[in-house]
Design a protein around this motif. Structure first.
Motif, short mmCIF file in Angstrom:
data_model
loop_
_atom_site.label_atom_id
_atom_site.label_comp_id
_atom_site.label_asym_id
_atom_site.label_seq_id
_atom_site.Cartn_x
_atom_site.Cartn_y
_atom_site.Cartn_z
N THR A 91 0.13 -5.00 -6.30
CA THR A 91 0.23 -6.43 -6.01
C THR A 91 1.06 -7.13 -7.07
OG1 THR A 91 -1.81 -6.96 -7.22
CG2 THR A 91 -2.01 -6.46 -4.87
N ASN B 104 0.84 -1.19 0.00
CA ASN B 104 0.00 0.00 0.00
C ASN B 104 0.89 1.25 0.00
OD1 ASN B 104 -2.42 -1.44 0.10
ND2 ASN B 104 -2.38 -1.52 2.33
N ARG C 65 -2.96 0.67 -4.20
CA ARG C 65 -2.63 -0.74 -3.99
C ARG C 65 -1.80 -1.27 -5.15
NH1 ARG C 65 -2.07 -4.39 0.11
NH2 ARG C 65 -2.55 -6.51 -0.58
N ASP D 55 -7.10 2.54 -3.66
CA ASP D 55 -7.74 1.58 -2.77
C ASP D 55 -8.57 2.26 -1.69
OD1 ASP D 55 -7.89 -1.36 -2.12
OD2 ASP D 55 -7.11 -0.62 -0.20
N ASP D 56 -8.17 3.46 -1.24
CA ASP D 56 -8.91 4.13 -0.19
C ASP D 56 -8.56 5.62 -0.22
OD1 ASP D 56 -10.57 4.60 1.89
OD2 ASP D 56 -9.41 3.50 3.40
#
Length: 365
Positions: free
Chosen positions: A291, A236, A289, A279-280
């Motif tokens: 990955t 993150n 985010r 993501d937020d």
């Protein structure tokens, strides 16, 4: 009319000793030639009548033992060849790049050895046990009471050692199903760590702090294996709300493309590093985010490398992450006396202001 009986004259008994008067020990009777011949004839007749039976029983026992030993040797050799073929197939699979990543040779070797040992032990027990019962049957021994007693003893032992039996059966199925192996990181519910030994009764785990856990196989109700298939590395990135999202995405995408082309990360990463997006959103930050799919057990290493590279790239682009203190320019220290007020005239009792403000004393009468 009177009867008279003539008694023999008293005299020394020839069967007694003249000196002691006691009877000597009886002399053993020597069998005659006719009796010895009769006994030899009876023994020869008994042997002639029963030698065929004993010969048949002996040959049957020898045949049973020979067949059992030969069958046991053939079964054990077949199991050994099967295990060797499994190992050869594992070595052939390791020839490819992806196969070398997916297959752990040492783990497969230990698993095949454990399976072979269990199969050989079971085969030997079944074959030799059956041969033993057949030998007892050849001696005309009634096996029904023996089997009944063995059944009762087996039930009693089963009740007393049910935990041991449960552990053993659970260990056999765990090995056969390849649920985990040496070197895997698992979560067994009661303990978590790296597997250092897999047994038929107990599994040994090494925890994060170096402690060794002995976990009975029958107590493992669930297993989470973090070393099978693939792992996911997630990072993150927290930036300030006023940052340009397109610019942040561009910088992170450049870092992702660069790490997938460099060694050894190109082999550890099993897929592209993806910038999933926002993501937020919070009052003081935005969370992005990132990955990547990695080799099992390497997710933590990839996450650390991604954080390192993204932090350096964002600093070079002038994008500040949340949590980094702002740079404040140093200003000259202010004069501590500048904020102080001028002294009051009323501070001194002899000043004209203080004398004028003092009360007038009353006149004496």
């Amino acid at each position: 009319m009177s009867l008279s009986v003539a008694l023999p004259a008293a005299g020394p008994d020839p069967s007694t000793s003249p000196s002691t008067g006691t009877s000597p020990a009886p002399t053993p009777s020597v069998p005659s030639l006719e009796e010895a011949q009769q006994r030899a004839t009876e023994a020869a007749g008994w042997f002639q009548e029963n030698w065929t039976t004993w010969l048949a029983v002996g040959l049957r026992i020898v045949l049973i033992v020979a067949v059992a030993l030969v069958l046991r040797m053939l079964v054990r050799r077949a199991i050994t060849r099967l295990i060797d073929r499994m190992n050869r197939n594992t070595s052939a699979t390791e020839g490819g790049t992806l196969g070398g990543l997916l297959v752990n040779a040492e783990r497969r070797r230990q698993r095949s050895q454990a399976i072979g040992s269990v199969l050989r032990s079971v085969a030997s027990f079944v074959i030799l046990g059956t041969a033993f019962l057949m030998v007892l049957g050849a001696f005309q021994i009634n096996l029904a009471p023996l089997l009944a007693s063995a059944g009762v003893a087996g039930v009693a032992i089963g009740f007393g050692a049910r935990n041991l039996v449960t552990d053993f059966l659970s260990g056999v199925f765990m090995i056969l199903e390849d649920q985990y192996g040496v070197g895997d990181t698992i979560d067994a519910g009661v303990a978590t760590g790296e597997v250092i030994e897999v047994g038929l009764r107990v599994t040994k785990l090494r925890g994060d702090n170096g402690e060794i856990w002995y976990v009975r196989n029958g107590e493992i109700k669930r297993i989470g294996n973090a070393s099978q298939g693939w792992a996911t590395a997630g990072v993150n990135v927290n930036v300030r709300p006023e940052e340009d999202l397109d610019r942040v995405r561009s910088v992170l995408t450049e870092v992702a493309e660069r790490i997938t082309k460099e060694e050894p990360w190109s082999e550890i990463l099993w897929g592209p590093v993806e910038v999933l997006g926002l993501d937020d959103v919070l009052l003081d930050s935005m969370v992005i985010r990132v990955t990547a799919r990695t080799m099992p057990g390497k997710a933590v290493d990839v996450e650390r490398e991604l954080r390192w590279r993204m932090k350096r790239a964002l600093d070079a682009a002038g994008i500040r992450m949340i949590g980094v203190p702002e740079q404040v320019t140093e200003e000259p220290a202010a004069d501590p006396a500048a904020g102080m007020a001028a002294p009051s005239a009323f501070a001194s009792s002899s000043s004209p202001q203080s004398v004028a403000a003092s009360p007038i004393p009353p006149k004496a009468l």
